[in-house]
Write a protein that holds these residues in place. Structure first.
Motif, PDB file in Angstrom:
ATOM      1  N   LEU A  74      -9.128  11.202   6.370  1.00 15.68           N
ATOM      2  CA  LEU A  74      -8.333  11.716   6.349  1.00 15.68           C
ATOM      3  C   LEU A  74      -7.780  11.984   8.165  1.00 15.68           C
ATOM      4  N   ALA A  75      -9.404  11.838   8.593  1.00 16.63           N
ATOM      5  CA  ALA A  75      -9.183  12.509   9.992  1.00 16.63           C
ATOM      6  C   ALA A  75      -8.982  11.826  10.890  1.00 16.63           C
ATOM      7  N   ASP A  76      -8.532  10.504  11.009  1.00 15.99           N
ATOM      8  CA  ASP A  76      -7.737   9.684  11.171  1.00 15.99           C
ATOM      9  C   ASP A  76      -6.265   9.622  11.404  1.00 15.99           C
ATOM     10  N   PRO A  77      -5.447  10.246  12.627  1.00 17.87           N
ATOM     11  CA  PRO A  77      -4.374  10.427  12.556  1.00 17.87           C
ATOM     12  C   PRO A  77      -3.236   9.451  11.169  1.00 17.87           C
ATOM     13  N   PHE A  78      -3.604   7.950  11.900  1.00 14.69           N
ATOM     14  CA  PHE A  78      -3.331   7.086  11.594  1.00 14.69           C
ATOM     15  C   PHE A  78      -2.380   7.300  10.062  1.00 14.69           C
ATOM     16  N   PHE A  79      -3.472   7.406   9.273  1.00 15.76           N
ATOM     17  CA  PHE A  79      -4.085   7.971   7.275  1.00 15.76           C
ATOM     18  C   PHE A  79      -3.129   9.571   6.913  1.00 15.76           C
ATOM     19  N   ALA A  80      -3.656  10.266   8.482  1.00 17.62           N
ATOM     20  CA  ALA A  80      -2.743  11.362   8.303  1.00 17.62           C
ATOM     21  C   ALA A  80      -1.236  11.174   7.880  1.00 17.62           C
ATOM     22  N   GLU A  81      -1.034  10.664   8.976  1.00 21.01           N
ATOM     23  CA  GLU A  81       0.957  10.911   9.065  1.00 21.01           C
ATOM     24  C   GLU A  81       0.841   9.537   7.769  1.00 21.01           C
ATOM     25  N   ILE A  82       0.454   8.617   7.310  1.00 22.00           N
ATOM     26  CA  ILE A  82       1.343   7.741   6.844  1.00 22.00           C
ATOM     27  C   ILE A  82       1.214   8.883   4.702  1.00 22.00           C
ATOM     28  N   ALA A  83      -0.145   9.816   4.678  1.00 21.38           N
ATOM     29  CA  ALA A  83      -0.526  10.286   3.767  1.00 21.38           C
ATOM     30  C   ALA A  83       0.627  11.870   3.684  1.00 21.38           C
ATOM     31  N   ARG A  84       0.587  11.937   4.590  1.00 16.78           N
ATOM     32  CA  ARG A  84       1.753  12.877   4.909  1.00 16.78           C
ATOM     33  C   ARG A  84       3.348  13.017   4.056  1.00 16.78           C
ATOM     34  N   THR A  85       4.100  11.796   4.552  1.00 17.36           N
ATOM     35  CA  THR A  85       5.078  10.585   4.678  1.00 17.36           C
ATOM     36  C   THR A  85       5.315  10.441   2.845  1.00 17.36           C
ATOM     37  N   ILE A  86       3.724  10.117   2.619  1.00 12.58           N
ATOM     38  CA  ILE A  86       4.076   9.427   0.971  1.00 12.58           C
ATOM     39  C   ILE A  86       4.120  10.766   0.275  1.00 12.58           C
ATOM     40  N   GLU A  87       2.702  12.160   0.618  1.00 11.82           N
ATOM     41  CA  GLU A  87       3.256  13.241  -0.047  1.00 11.82           C
ATOM     42  C   GLU A  87       5.025  13.697   0.040  1.00 11.82           C
ATOM     43  N   THR A  88       5.268  13.729   0.770  1.00  9.93           N
ATOM     44  CA  THR A  88       6.793  14.300   0.706  1.00  9.93           C
ATOM     45  C   THR A  88       7.438  13.598   0.123  1.00  9.93           C
ATOM     46  N   GLU A 155      -8.732  -9.091  -1.953  1.00  8.11           N
ATOM     47  CA  GLU A 155      -7.810  -9.565  -2.467  1.00  8.11           C
ATOM     48  C   GLU A 155      -8.367  -9.453  -3.911  1.00  8.11           C
ATOM     49  N   GLY A 156      -6.808  -9.854  -4.611  1.00  9.76           N
ATOM     50  CA  GLY A 156      -7.238  -9.926  -5.817  1.00  9.76           C
ATOM     51  C   GLY A 156      -7.732  -8.588  -6.871  1.00  9.76           C
ATOM     52  N   VAL A 157      -7.915  -7.442  -6.401  1.00 10.32           N
ATOM     53  CA  VAL A 157      -7.725  -6.508  -6.844  1.00 10.32           C
ATOM     54  C   VAL A 157      -6.289  -5.720  -7.308  1.00 10.32           C
ATOM     55  N   GLY A 158      -5.899  -4.771  -7.997  1.00  9.30           N
ATOM     56  CA  GLY A 158      -5.264  -4.427  -8.928  1.00  9.30           C
ATOM     57  C   GLY A 158      -3.724  -4.674  -9.000  1.00  9.30           C
ATOM     58  N   GLU A 159      -2.370  -4.358  -9.325  1.00 10.29           N
ATOM     59  CA  GLU A 159      -1.425  -5.616  -9.142  1.00 10.29           C
ATOM     60  C   GLU A 159      -0.510  -5.258  -8.064  1.00 10.29           C
ATOM     61  N   ASP A 160      -0.649  -4.325  -7.315  1.00 12.02           N
ATOM     62  CA  ASP A 160       0.343  -4.368  -6.317  1.00 12.02           C
ATOM     63  C   ASP A 160      -0.425  -4.222  -4.780  1.00 12.02           C
ATOM     64  N   PHE A 161       0.566  -4.515  -3.558  1.00 10.84           N
ATOM     65  CA  PHE A 161       0.004  -4.184  -2.228  1.00 10.84           C
ATOM     66  C   PHE A 161       1.431  -4.111  -1.678  1.00 10.84           C
ATOM     67  N   ILE A 162       1.033  -3.391  -1.178  1.00  6.76           N
ATOM     68  CA  ILE A 162       2.000  -2.624   0.177  1.00  6.76           C
ATOM     69  C   ILE A 162       1.308  -2.460   1.470  1.00  6.76           C
ATOM     70  N   GLY A 163       2.028  -3.455   2.798  1.00  7.82           N
ATOM     71  CA  GLY A 163       0.980  -3.617   4.045  1.00  7.82           C
ATOM     72  C   GLY A 163       2.054  -4.196   4.803  1.00  7.82           C
ATOM     73  N   SER A 164       0.751  -4.160   6.051  1.00  6.49           N
ATOM     74  CA  SER A 164       1.928  -5.345   7.540  1.00  6.49           C
ATOM     75  C   SER A 164       1.517  -6.147   7.316  1.00  6.49           C
ATOM     76  N   ARG A 309       7.551   4.817   2.096  1.00  3.76           N
ATOM     77  CA  ARG A 309       8.788   4.197   0.781  1.00  3.76           C
ATOM     78  C   ARG A 309       8.612   3.361  -0.322  1.00  3.76           C
ATOM     79  N   LYS A 310       8.044   2.234   0.446  1.00  2.00           N
ATOM     80  CA  LYS A 310       7.931   1.013  -0.703  1.00  2.00           C
ATOM     81  C   LYS A 310       7.172   1.456  -2.027  1.00  2.00           C
ATOM     82  N   SER A 311       6.018   1.737  -1.009  1.00  2.00           N
ATOM     83  CA  SER A 311       4.776   2.116  -1.748  1.00  2.00           C
ATOM     84  C   SER A 311       5.164   3.286  -3.158  1.00  2.00           C
ATOM     85  N   VAL A 312       5.790   4.118  -2.819  1.00  2.00           N
ATOM     86  CA  VAL A 312       5.811   5.260  -3.720  1.00  2.00           C
ATOM     87  C   VAL A 312       7.496   4.806  -4.614  1.00  2.00           C
TER      88      VAL A 312
END
Length: 343
Positions: A74-88, A155-164, A309-312
């Motif tokens: 979470l100290a990485d601003p990339f993850f802080a920003e995307i987590a803030r968006t997901i929270e909202t 790879e192969g874990v979970g039912e769904d993945f959203i990413g770049s 948005r697509k993840s949520v």
């Protein structure tokens, strides 16, 4: 033990001779059913060795409103920003987000998974550590909890993945750098912590082959999440070799590029595009700090908003669908070239 394999609660209820609501009621609270009923269920559990998915116990998952969000650092601003968006977005959808960070530590990631499981959330949005993750623990967690992975695809874990879409985004910036100057070398960690790094290296190699250029990899020592420091140390080593110093460098991520920019300054090199400049430097991600480096960093922007948005939306769909049928969806979001002064 019976050889019959019980797939879900409906089948278990059928072989127990009870209704599904009665069985569900027992799993919610064993004392809520009569002793004779409880004895029948427990005898069936012993006979069939059935282990229920505790997150599918409620006939309607919408009854629970907690949603877990797990990020690697979470100290990485990339993850802080995307987590803030997901929270909202989770709150807008009527859920209560619970945000946890693994701080780059495998043991803490496993502990966070256990903590989330104990909370019995409606579902979880998770960016795994990647190479450092305990794959078996994540697989078991995803079997029990509706989970959508984002950013880092195990790879192969979970039912769904959203990413770049790393193939698209890296190919695009390699095209640009080749079109506007010297072919780029690729600057990365020898032991990257995030699976995206391996995908980006492969995309770089494919793009250089497609364009008819020889690839050049600079793999630097260093482990963990202190990317700027690792990039700086690797850059100082690279720039000390005057004979082999490349004219253009594409970094695996923006945080490494920020360290490399600092090393270029310390080495007396002029960074930018033009005859008076010694080197071009580009990155990937459009890290929140990349526009404020000196010079500002040319990069590929990940679409934070679309990924969040697509993840949520996918998790909400999973939570509100009561079917036991599972199918995996992988959604890759294209990047956007951001041309700034460093290249």
């Amino acid at each position: 033990m019976s050889a019959q394999k019980i797939k879900n609660m409906e089948e278990f209820a059928a072989v127990s001779g009870l209704s599904r609501p009665t069985v569900s009621k027992y799993f919610n609270d064993p004392d809520s059913v009569r002793k004779t009923t409880r004895d029948r269920i427990e005898a069936a559990l012993d006979r069939y060795d059935y282990r229920p998915n505790i997150y599918a116990v409620n006939q309607n998952r919408r009854l629970t409103k907690n949603v877990g969000i797990l990020v690697p650092f979470l100290a990485d601003p990339f993850f802080a920003e995307i987590a803030r968006t997901i929270e909202t977005l989770c709150m807008e959808a009527g859920f209560r987000p619970i945000l946890l960070s693994s701080h780059g530590d495998r043991a803490l990631e496993n502990e966070n998974l256990d903590s989330l499981k104990a909370l019995k959330p409606a579902g979880v949005l998770m960016a795994p550590l990647g190479r450092a993750s305990d794959r078996g623990e994540i697989e078991r967690f995803c079997e029990d909890v509706p989970t959508v992975l984002f950013d880092s695809n195990t790879e192969g874990v979970g039912e769904d993945f959203i990413g770049s879409d790393n193939q698209q985004s890296v190919g695009m910036i390699v095209d640009y750098l080749n079109r506007t100057g010297e072919a780029p070398a690729f600057f990365e960690m020898a032991k990257p912590v995030n699976p995206n790094a391996n995908k980006r290296r492969a995309a770089y190699l494919a793009a250089m082959d497609r364009l008819g250029h020889n690839p050049e990899l600079f793999q630097i020592d260093g482990e963990g999440w202190s990317f700027e420091e690792i990039g700086f140390r690797g850059g100082m080593e690279l720039f000390s070799r005057r004979a082999t110093r490349p004219g253009t460098v594409l970094c695996s991520n923006d945080r490494l590029a920020i360290g490399l920019l600092s090393a270029a300054y310390e080495s007396g090199l002029s960074v930018g595009h033009g005859p008076s400049c010694d080197i071009r430097i580009a990155g990937h991600d459009d890290h929140p700090f990349s526009r404020f480096t000196c010079p500002s960093l040319t990069t590929v922007a990940q679409d934070y908003e679309a990924i969040a948005r697509k993840s949520v939306a996918r998790l909400v769909e999973r939570v509100e669908t009561e079917s036991d049928v599972r199918y995996r969806i992988e959604t890759l979001i294209p990047g956007k070239l951001v041309m700034r002064n460093s290249a």
